[in-house]
Design a protein around this motif. Structure first.
Motif, PDB file in Angstrom:
ATOM      1  N   SER A   1       0.706  -0.933   0.230  1.00  0.00           N
ATOM      2  CA  SER A   1       0.042   0.061   0.151  1.00  0.00           C
ATOM      3  C   SER A   1       0.847   0.854   0.137  1.00  0.00           C
ATOM      4  O   SER A   1       0.708   2.274  -0.116  1.00  0.00           O
ATOM      5  CB  SER A   1      -0.951   0.537   0.959  1.00  0.00           C
ATOM      6  OG  SER A   1      -0.794   0.128   2.630  1.00  0.00           O
ATOM      7  N   ALA A   2       1.926   1.495   0.616  1.00  0.00           N
ATOM      8  CA  ALA A   2       2.774   2.257   0.570  1.00  0.00           C
ATOM      9  C   ALA A   2       3.559   2.465  -0.423  1.00  0.00           C
ATOM     10  O   ALA A   2       3.318   3.758  -1.132  1.00  0.00           O
ATOM     11  CB  ALA A   2       3.686   2.281   1.979  1.00  0.00           C
ATOM     12  N   ALA A   3       4.134   1.666  -1.193  1.00  0.00           N
ATOM     13  CA  ALA A   3       4.406   1.535  -2.351  1.00  0.00           C
ATOM     14  C   ALA A   3       3.597   2.234  -3.442  1.00  0.00           C
ATOM     15  O   ALA A   3       3.948   3.115  -4.240  1.00  0.00           O
ATOM     16  CB  ALA A   3       4.931   0.627  -3.013  1.00  0.00           C
ATOM     17  N   ALA A   4       2.539   1.872  -3.456  1.00  0.00           N
ATOM     18  CA  ALA A   4       1.104   2.081  -4.237  1.00  0.00           C
ATOM     19  C   ALA A   4       1.189   3.617  -4.130  1.00  0.00           C
ATOM     20  O   ALA A   4       1.178   4.580  -5.247  1.00  0.00           O
ATOM     21  CB  ALA A   4       0.029   1.339  -4.371  1.00  0.00           C
TER      22      ALA A   4
ATOM     23  N   LYS B   1      -0.776   3.203 -19.608  1.00  0.00           N
ATOM     24  CA  LYS B   1      -0.343   1.954 -18.262  1.00  0.00           C
ATOM     25  C   LYS B   1       0.405   2.200 -18.019  1.00  0.00           C
ATOM     26  O   LYS B   1       1.736   2.073 -19.214  1.00  0.00           O
ATOM     27  CB  LYS B   1      -0.744   0.764 -19.212  1.00  0.00           C
ATOM     28  CG  LYS B   1      -0.889   0.270 -18.030  1.00  0.00           C
ATOM     29  CD  LYS B   1      -1.637  -1.459 -19.138  1.00  0.00           C
ATOM     30  CE  LYS B   1      -1.782  -3.005 -17.261  1.00  0.00           C
ATOM     31  NZ  LYS B   1      -2.241  -3.626 -18.337  1.00  0.00           N
ATOM     32  N   VAL B   2       1.378   2.298 -17.053  1.00  0.00           N
ATOM     33  CA  VAL B   2       2.663   2.413 -16.796  1.00  0.00           C
ATOM     34  C   VAL B   2       2.464   1.013 -15.045  1.00  0.00           C
ATOM     35  O   VAL B   2       1.755   1.340 -14.624  1.00  0.00           O
ATOM     36  CB  VAL B   2       2.681   3.789 -16.066  1.00  0.00           C
ATOM     37  CG1 VAL B   2       4.358   3.346 -15.859  1.00  0.00           C
ATOM     38  CG2 VAL B   2       2.947   4.867 -17.108  1.00  0.00           C
ATOM     39  N   THR B   3       3.672   0.569 -15.162  1.00  0.00           N
ATOM     40  CA  THR B   3       3.997  -0.573 -14.512  1.00  0.00           C
ATOM     41  C   THR B   3       5.945  -0.236 -14.422  1.00  0.00           C
ATOM     42  O   THR B   3       6.640  -0.495 -14.813  1.00  0.00           O
ATOM     43  CB  THR B   3       4.242  -2.169 -15.351  1.00  0.00           C
ATOM     44  OG1 THR B   3       2.500  -2.563 -15.066  1.00  0.00           O
ATOM     45  CG2 THR B   3       4.125  -3.393 -13.913  1.00  0.00           C
ATOM     46  N   VAL B   4       5.285   0.116 -12.795  1.00  0.00           N
ATOM     47  CA  VAL B   4       7.089   0.342 -12.084  1.00  0.00           C
ATOM     48  C   VAL B   4       7.357  -1.351 -10.676  1.00  0.00           C
ATOM     49  O   VAL B   4       6.374  -1.669 -10.320  1.00  0.00           O
ATOM     50  CB  VAL B   4       7.599   1.818 -11.576  1.00  0.00           C
ATOM     51  CG1 VAL B   4       7.064   2.576 -12.270  1.00  0.00           C
ATOM     52  CG2 VAL B   4       5.975   1.256 -10.543  1.00  0.00           C
ATOM     53  N   LYS B   5       8.646  -1.719 -10.529  1.00  0.00           N
ATOM     54  CA  LYS B   5       8.896  -1.943  -9.501  1.00  0.00           C
ATOM     55  C   LYS B   5       9.497  -1.330  -8.403  1.00  0.00           C
ATOM     56  O   LYS B   5      11.128  -0.629  -8.878  1.00  0.00           O
ATOM     57  CB  LYS B   5       9.736  -3.681  -9.979  1.00  0.00           C
ATOM     58  CG  LYS B   5       9.857  -4.571  -9.520  1.00  0.00           C
ATOM     59  CD  LYS B   5      10.667  -5.800 -10.480  1.00  0.00           C
ATOM     60  CE  LYS B   5      10.604  -6.383  -8.979  1.00  0.00           C
ATOM     61  NZ  LYS B   5      11.403  -7.904  -9.660  1.00  0.00           N
ATOM     62  N   VAL B   6       8.678  -1.597  -7.183  1.00  0.00           N
ATOM     63  CA  VAL B   6      10.041  -0.747  -6.491  1.00  0.00           C
ATOM     64  C   VAL B   6      10.004  -1.297  -5.704  1.00  0.00           C
ATOM     65  O   VAL B   6       9.099  -2.504  -4.442  1.00  0.00           O
ATOM     66  CB  VAL B   6       9.091   0.881  -5.881  1.00  0.00           C
ATOM     67  CG1 VAL B   6       8.799   1.385  -7.339  1.00  0.00           C
ATOM     68  CG2 VAL B   6       6.958   0.581  -5.691  1.00  0.00           C
ATOM     69  N   PRO B   7      10.528  -0.351  -3.855  1.00  0.00           N
ATOM     70  CA  PRO B   7      11.123  -1.449  -3.113  1.00  0.00           C
ATOM     71  C   PRO B   7       9.838  -1.270  -2.321  1.00  0.00           C
ATOM     72  O   PRO B   7       8.448  -0.546  -2.720  1.00  0.00           O
ATOM     73  CB  PRO B   7      11.922  -0.545  -2.638  1.00  0.00           C
ATOM     74  CG  PRO B   7      12.736  -0.027  -3.851  1.00  0.00           C
ATOM     75  CD  PRO B   7      11.771  -0.316  -4.583  1.00  0.00           C
ATOM     76  N   MET B   8       9.283  -2.461  -1.007  1.00  0.00           N
ATOM     77  CA  MET B   8       8.389  -2.523  -0.500  1.00  0.00           C
ATOM     78  C   MET B   8       8.818  -0.940   0.428  1.00  0.00           C
ATOM     79  O   MET B   8       9.693  -1.240   0.339  1.00  0.00           O
ATOM     80  CB  MET B   8       7.702  -3.792   0.611  1.00  0.00           C
ATOM     81  CG  MET B   8       7.014  -4.165   0.368  1.00  0.00           C
ATOM     82  SD  MET B   8       6.048  -5.750   1.101  1.00  0.00           S
ATOM     83  CE  MET B   8       6.509  -7.093  -0.709  1.00  0.00           C
TER      84      MET B   8
END
Length: 83
Positions: free
Chosen positions: A36-39, A76-83
């Protein structure tokens, strides 16, 4: 696929027999983290609308957002971020 050792331990427990704790296999259970925080961070940075946020096994989150376009289709953008 279930482990034969776990199935045997379960069957033994149901039959009223429980082996000593030191004879039981150690089991590691992975628990999915909270994205939730990353989102929220990705939504705030992009100004987009959240579509999905999924935890990965490496401790990161895959967040997908829709970013409004100039009267056209949103991007549409997809990213991978730290939790």
């Amino acid at each position: 696929m279930s482990s034969p050792v776990i199935i045997a331990a379960l069957a033994a427990g149901l039959a009223g027999f429980s082996p000593p704790a030191d004879k039981m296999p150690s089991v590691v259970i992975r628990v999915a983290g909270d994205c939730s925080a990353a989102a929220a961070q990705v939504v705030a940075e992009t100004g987009g609308e959240l579509l999905s946020a999924q935890p990965t096994s490496d401790g990161k989150c895959v967040v997908t957002v829709l970013i409004p376009g100039n009267g056209g289709r949103p991007k549409k953008v997809t990213v991978k971020v730290p939790m």
